[in-house]
Design a protein around this motif. Structure first.
Motif: not given
Ligand code: ADP
Ligand code: MG
Length: 355
Positions: A121-143
């Motif tokens: 999916s090319p529209t996961l931008g909000m999720l990839t920003t939220l997870w911030n994997v390259n920046g080391g997280g943290p794990v987002p809240t469920d909400a």
């Protein structure tokens, strides 16, 4: 730096030394950093008409190639302020007069999203920003994860003549799963047009090759061992096209002893937990290879194999499971198209064509 070293272990071997004691090199190499990764070009001095390019001309070509990748990055990267992606993400309604490259990549991305039922999916931008994997997280809240997931539907984008429209003002485009394969494919095509007889372009986990080797042999491309990213667990052999690899070892962070990697399952909004640790896709279509390596990773083995059966002749794949099993698609022959090199892997399913 460690990540860069890891990316570089997607090695490629050329092996064409014509005769001993040859004074002039047959291949020229150029390495640079772009699209958040290492780009390596290895090109023949020989032109397709049999003549030889001068070192100065090769250097010129390398500079032009670098400019080409820069142009693709400036069009597609969400972190480049005025890229088409960034402009579309910043606007609530859409984007007028998008560039040709952006439209080309986005339309292919939407097509693959449709074909893979949203696994890519090319529209996961909000999720990839939220997870911030390259920046080391943290794990987002469920909400926050559920909120982001509500704004990741690729159906909310429409490409019209000279315009991209958003029906969800919050949806954010992220072409990170397809842009590098697209860049490899475009660069190989351009270099071939410049009359380069043969070459290899490597960009992150995507390797493209073109032109026949002088001894007629295939190009040998190493697949990184997902559980020892400094080692190669096997080699694939191709005559042309692209090999793209998506793995859980490429980009990740750890929290409370759990590894969170960068390939997200759009259905859960979390790093895909499909039983796969790495997927290599071989295809003549570089953008497709890149997007599918991500999609098949999300699907897991059985769904990926069903997808393969439903799309004959478009790609082959090497699936590596977290249990250290290797699954090859039917078009790949074990010990011919894929040669394992150790690491304790076993071949889990052999079809009649493979034996
Ligand atoms: P890499 O970027 O390390 O080469 P991939 O080609 O597998 O790895 O692409 C992963 C990137 O694609 C992520 O960093 C993210 O930007 C984006 N992405 C993550 N999950 C998905 C998905 N399910 N579909 C499309 N893009 C994704
Ligand atoms: Mg990919």
């Amino acid at each position: 730096m460690r990540r860069i070293a890891r990316l570089l272990t997607v090695v490629f071997l050329f092996g064409i030394l014509v005769g001993c004691g040859v004074s002039e090199p047959t291949m020229a190499e150029h390495v640079f950093f772009a699209m958040d990764t290492i780009v390596t070009l290895r090109l023949s001095y020989e032109k397709s008409d049999g003549t030889r390019r001068s070192t100065e001309k090769m250097e010129q070509l390398f500079m032009q190639a670098e400019a080409q990748v820069g142009e693709i990055e400036r069009a597609l990267s969400r972190t480049v302020a005025d890229s088409d992606t960034a402009r579309l993400n910043a606007d609530e309604a859409g984007l007028s007069s998008p560039g040709a490259q952006f439209v080309d990549v986005l339309s292919r991305a939407l097509e693959i999203a449709e074909q893979t039922d949203g696994a890519f999916s090319p529209t996961l931008g909000m999720l990839t920003t939220l997870w911030n994997v390259n920046g080391g997280g943290p794990v987002p809240t469920d909400a926050s994860r559920l909120y982001a997931m509500a704004h990741t539907d690729y159906h909310t984008l429409t490409i019209e003549a000279d315009r991209v429209t958003k029906s969800d003002s919050r949806v954010q485009v992220d072409l990170g799963g397809i842009a590098k394969g697209y860049a490899v494919e475009s660069l190989c095509a351009w270099l071939e047009e410049q009359g380069i007889a043969r070459g290899i372009v490597s960009l992150g986990g995507n390797v493209g090759v073109f032109g026949e080797k002088t001894d007629g042999s295939l190009y040998k491309i190493g697949i990184t061992d997902p559980r020892d990213s400094d080692a190669v667990m096997g080699y694939v052999y191709i005559a042309g096209g692209t090999v793209s690899v998506s793995g859980d070892y490429e980009r990740y962070f750890e929290e409370d002893g759990v590894r969170y990697h960068h390939i997200l399952d759009p259905e859960t909004g979390c790093p895909a937990d499909s039983g796969l640790s790495s997927v290599a896709v071989l295809s003549s279509d570089g953008a497709l290879a890149d997007a599918l390596s991500t999609a098949l990773f999300v699907m897991g083995t059985s769904e990926a194999l069903a997808y393969y059966e439903a799309h004959p002749g478009t790609f082959e794949a090497v699936l590596i499971t977290t249990d250290k099993e290797i699954v090859l698609t039917r078009g790949l022959r074990y010990n011919e198209d894929f040669i394992p090199s150790g690491g304790g892997y076993t071949l889990s399913s052999i079809t009649e064509e493979l034996s």
